[in-house]
Design a protein around this motif. Structure first.
Motif, short mmCIF file in Angstrom:
data_model
loop_
_atom_site.label_atom_id
_atom_site.label_comp_id
_atom_site.label_asym_id
_atom_site.label_seq_id
_atom_site.Cartn_x
_atom_site.Cartn_y
_atom_site.Cartn_z
N VAL A 184 -53.25 -18.85 -5.46
CA VAL A 184 -54.07 -17.69 -5.11
C VAL A 184 -53.29 -16.38 -5.28
CG1 VAL A 184 -55.25 -16.53 -3.18
CG2 VAL A 184 -55.49 -18.98 -3.49
N GLN A 185 -52.05 -16.36 -4.80
CA GLN A 185 -51.28 -15.13 -4.79
C GLN A 185 -50.78 -14.71 -6.17
OE1 GLN A 185 -51.06 -17.47 -2.39
NE2 GLN A 185 -51.70 -16.26 -0.63
N MET A 201 -49.30 -32.90 -5.16
CA MET A 201 -48.28 -32.28 -6.00
C MET A 201 -48.97 -31.45 -7.08
SD MET A 201 -44.97 -32.25 -6.92
CE MET A 201 -44.04 -33.70 -6.53
N ILE A 202 -48.54 -30.19 -7.23
CA ILE A 202 -49.06 -29.41 -8.35
C ILE A 202 -47.98 -29.39 -9.43
CG2 ILE A 202 -48.37 -27.15 -7.33
CD1 ILE A 202 -50.91 -26.00 -8.74
N GLY A 203 -48.37 -29.81 -10.63
CA GLY A 203 -47.42 -29.90 -11.72
C GLY A 203 -47.90 -29.14 -12.93
N MET A 204 -47.15 -29.25 -14.02
CA MET A 204 -47.48 -28.60 -15.30
C MET A 204 -47.59 -27.07 -15.13
SD MET A 204 -47.80 -31.22 -17.36
CE MET A 204 -48.75 -30.78 -18.77
N VAL A 205 -46.83 -26.52 -14.19
CA VAL A 205 -46.82 -25.06 -14.02
C VAL A 205 -45.75 -24.50 -14.95
CG1 VAL A 205 -46.54 -23.16 -12.39
CG2 VAL A 205 -47.48 -25.33 -11.61
N GLU A 206 -46.14 -23.60 -15.82
CA GLU A 206 -45.18 -23.09 -16.81
C GLU A 206 -44.03 -22.36 -16.14
OE1 GLU A 206 -47.17 -20.87 -19.84
OE2 GLU A 206 -48.59 -22.50 -20.23
N ILE A 211 -44.48 -19.23 -8.72
CA ILE A 211 -45.06 -19.87 -7.53
C ILE A 211 -44.05 -19.76 -6.39
CG2 ILE A 211 -46.72 -21.48 -8.58
CD1 ILE A 211 -44.59 -23.64 -8.54
N LYS A 212 -44.58 -19.57 -5.18
CA LYS A 212 -43.67 -19.39 -4.04
C LYS A 212 -44.08 -20.31 -2.88
CE LYS A 212 -44.38 -14.96 -3.38
NZ LYS A 212 -45.42 -14.57 -4.33
N VAL A 213 -43.10 -20.67 -2.09
CA VAL A 213 -43.38 -21.49 -0.90
C VAL A 213 -44.30 -20.69 0.02
CG1 VAL A 213 -42.35 -22.51 1.19
CG2 VAL A 213 -41.22 -22.78 -1.02
N GLY A 214 -45.35 -21.33 0.50
CA GLY A 214 -46.30 -20.66 1.40
C GLY A 214 -47.54 -20.16 0.67
N ASP A 215 -47.51 -20.16 -0.67
CA ASP A 215 -48.69 -19.71 -1.42
C ASP A 215 -49.85 -20.69 -1.22
OD1 ASP A 215 -47.31 -17.59 -2.36
OD2 ASP A 215 -47.26 -18.22 -4.46
N ASP A 216 -51.08 -20.15 -1.24
CA ASP A 216 -52.26 -21.01 -1.13
C ASP A 216 -52.66 -21.54 -2.50
OD1 ASP A 216 -52.93 -20.78 1.69
OD2 ASP A 216 -53.23 -18.65 1.24
N ILE A 217 -53.11 -22.78 -2.52
CA ILE A 217 -53.56 -23.40 -3.77
C ILE A 217 -55.07 -23.61 -3.69
CG2 ILE A 217 -53.40 -25.47 -5.22
CD1 ILE A 217 -50.92 -23.71 -5.35
N ILE A 218 -55.76 -23.16 -4.74
CA ILE A 218 -57.22 -23.35 -4.80
C ILE A 218 -57.59 -24.03 -6.12
CG2 ILE A 218 -57.82 -21.38 -3.34
CD1 ILE A 218 -58.40 -19.82 -5.97
N THR A 219 -58.82 -24.49 -6.22
CA THR A 219 -59.28 -25.06 -7.50
C THR A 219 -59.46 -23.91 -8.49
OG1 THR A 219 -61.55 -24.89 -6.69
CG2 THR A 219 -60.47 -27.02 -6.46
N SER A 220 -59.11 -24.19 -9.74
CA SER A 220 -59.19 -23.11 -10.73
C SER A 220 -60.55 -23.06 -11.42
CB SER A 220 -58.09 -23.27 -11.77
OG SER A 220 -58.31 -24.44 -12.51
N ILE A 235 -48.25 -24.38 -0.65
CA ILE A 235 -47.04 -24.88 -1.31
C ILE A 235 -45.94 -25.04 -0.27
CG2 ILE A 235 -45.18 -24.26 -2.90
CD1 ILE A 235 -47.22 -23.16 -4.78
N GLU A 236 -45.29 -26.21 -0.31
CA GLU A 236 -44.27 -26.51 0.70
C GLU A 236 -42.86 -26.53 0.10
OE1 GLU A 236 -45.11 -29.14 4.51
OE2 GLU A 236 -44.61 -30.33 2.76
#
Lengths: 270, 168
Positions: A184-185, A201-206, A211-220, A235-236
Motif C-alpha cells: 500500500v505504502q 510470503m510475498i515474493g517476486m518483488v523486484e 518494501i518496508k517492515v510494517g507496510d500493509d499488503i493488499i490485493t493488486s 510485512i514482518e
C-alpha cells in the motif's frame, strides 16, 4: 495352519493396498468429483449440526473455565464503559478520517460488493490452516475463484471447489494459494503465496522496488476475480531470494484463520 | 446387511466428528483422528479379514471429507489395521487382562505411523514437528479411552463379537 492364515491375510493386505493405490492413481482424472459432491450433499446437514455443536461446546467450556474471573471482569467492564462513552463523541470524527484514508490508500469500500454471508461448517482437521468449508454453494450463486473476506474487507482466501449447498475455501495460508498483491505504502508489486499453513510470503518483488517492515499488503487486482484493495496483512520480515534476483517478505495475516466463524463471499460488484 | 449399513453409518459419523465437530471444539489446535482410533480399536478386537474393508471405507470417506487425494488415508489405515491385528494375534492374544493397555499402545503406534505416512504422502514432512506429534498422540489417546469403553459397552452396535476372538 498359522502359515496358511498368514498367507490369506497377506493376500487380503496386498489386495487392499492395490485397491488404495488404484484409487490414488485415478485421482488426477477428477474421477471422484461427482462422488465428493454426493458425499457433501449427504453430509451437509450433519456437518452443519456437528460444527455448531462443537462451537457451542467450545463456548460453554470457555464460559465454565472463566466463571471465576467474571466478577473482576464485570467491574473492569463498568469502568471501561464509562471511558468508552467519553470516547464515543470523538469517534465520529475518526470515522470520517478513516473513510478518507481508505479512499487515499485505495482500499476497497466495504459496501462496494455484492456479498453472500456464510457460516463455516468444517475446516482442515490437521489444523494447518489450509482450507475451510462454508454453507453456501452453487444454489446460492457461489462460483469457483470468488474471493472470500471477513466483515471489514480483509481477504481470507478464495473459493476453490463448489458443491450444491457448500463450498471449499482455499485459505491464503495454503501452499497452493497464490494471488497478486501490492504494498500500500510503496506500490511495490509481488506474488503472495501460502507457506504450508504456517503464514504468508510475498515474493517476486523486484530489487528496484521498495518494501518496508510494517507496510500493509493488499490485493493488486491483477488477474482472476480478485478485486484490488482487499487487505491481507502486514510485512514482518524482509529478505532476498537465494539468487538475489528478487526480494521477498514474510507477511503477518490480519486475522487468525482458525478463529473465523462467519465469512463473506464476494459475488460481484454492486 | 443391516450390520454392514450400521458400520458404514458409524464410520460416516466418525468422519463428520473429525472434520466438523472437533475442529470447532478445539479451534486452531490439534484435532483427534477419530476414524483412525476407531479402526485401530476395531483391529484390536477383530481379525484383519473382517476389518480391511472397513479400513478402506474409513479412509475413503475421510479423504472425501478433507479434500485429500482419495486413497491416501485408506492405504494408511489398511496398513495400520494389518499391523495392529497382526501384533494382537501374535503377541497380545494371551494377555487378556491387559487389553486396555494394549489397545492404547496400538493407538499410540498407529498414530505415529499414520502421522508419518500421511504427512509424507501429502507434503513430504514439511510440517513435521515433535510437539505436534505428541499433542496428536495425547488427543488420540483421550478419544481412544472414551471410545474403548463405548465399544465395550455396545459391542453389538460396533459389530464386535468377542467370542470369536476367544476361540482362537
Amino acid at each position: 495352519m498359522p502359515k496358511k492364515l498368514l498367507t490369506s491375510k497377506l493376500i487380503k493386505l496386498i489386495l487392499a493396498i492395490a485397491i488404495c493405490l488404484a484409487l490414488i492413481l485415478i485421482n488426477p482424472k477428477n474421477f471422484f468429483a461427482p462422488v465428493r459432491g454426493f458425499f457433501f450433499a449427504l453430509a451437509y446437514p450433519f456437518q452443519k449440526t456437528f460444527y455448531f455443536a462443537g462451537q457451542a461446546t467450545h463456548n460453554f467450556s470457555s464460559v465454565l473455565f472463566s466463571i471465576g474471573d467474571y466478577k473482576k471482569e464485570n467491574e473492569k467492564l463498568i469502568r471501561e464503559n464509562n471511558e468508552f462513552l467519553a470516547r464515543l463523541a470523538s469517534l465520529e470524527d475518526q470515522k470520517k478520517e478513516n473513510d478518507e484514508l481508505r479512499r487515499q490508500l485505495e482500499l476497497s469500500p466495504r459496501d462496494k460488493y455484492e456479498l453472500e454471508s456464510s457460516l463455516i461448517i468444517g475446516q482442515d482437521q490437521r489444523g494447518s490452516g489450509s482450507w475451510i468449508m462454508i454453507d453456501r454453494g452453487k444454489s446460492d450463486g457461489v462460483a469457483e475463484g470468488m474471493p472470500v473476506i471477513v466483515y471489514d474487507g480483509i481477504l481470507v482466501g478464495k473459493i476453490s471447489e463448489v458443491y450444491d449447498k457448500s463450498s471449499k475455501v482455499l485459505l491464503l495460508s495454503d501452499s497452493s494459494s497464490s494471488i497478486n498483491a501490492s504494498d500500500v505504502q510503496t506500490s511495490a508489486k509481488g506474488i503472495l503465496t501460502g507457506e504450508y499453513g504456517l503464514g504468508l510470503m510475498i515474493g517476486m518483488v523486484e530489487q528496484t522496488d521498495i518494501i518496508k517492515v510494517g507496510d500493509d499488503i493488499i490485493t493488486s487486482g491483477l488477474g482472476g476475480l480478485m478485486p484490488r484493495g482487499l487487505l491481507v496483512g502486514k510485512i514482518e520480515q524482509i529478505s532476498n531470494t537465494s539468487d538475489k534476483l528478487f526480494q521477498q517478505a514474510v507477511v503477518r495475516p490480519k486475522i487468525k484463520y482458525s478463529d473465523l466463524n462467519v465469512v463473506f463471499v464476494i459475488k460481484g460488484e454492486r | 446387511m443391516a450390520s454392514k449399513i450400521r458400520i458404514l453409518i458409524i464410520i460416516f459419523l466418525a468422519v463428520i466428528l473429525e472434520t466438523s465437530f472437533f475442529p470447532a471444539l478445539f479451534a486452531g489446535t490439534i484435532v483427534p483422528d477419530v476414524v483412525l482410533v476407531l479402526i485401530i480399536l476395531w483391529s484390536s478386537r477383530k481379525k484383519f479379514e473382517d476389518i480391511w474393508l472397513w479400513a478402506i471405507w474409513g479412509g475413503f470417506f475421510l479423504d472425501l471429507a478433507i479434500f485429500g487425494k482419495i486413497g491416501i488415508n485408506a492405504v494408511s489405515f489398511v496398513v495400520i489395521s494389518f499391523m495392529a491385528s497382526f501384533l494382537r494375534e501374535r503377541f497380545f492374544i494371551a494377555q487378556r487382562t491387559g487389553a486396555f493397555v494394549i489397545a492404547l499402545t496400538l493407538v499410540t503406534g498407529g498414530t505415529i505411523l499414520n502421522w508419518i505416512s500421511t504427512n509424507f504422502l501429502t507434503n513430504f514432512l514439511v510440517n513435521f514437528s515433535w510437539k505436534l506429534l505428541l499433542m496428536k498422540i495425547t488427543s488420540n489417546l483421550v478419544v481412544a479411552i472414551f471410545m474403548y469403553f463405548l465399544i465395550a459397552r455396545y459391542k453389538g452396535v460396533f459389530g464386535i463379537n468377542e467370542s470369536k476372538l476367544m476361540m482362537k
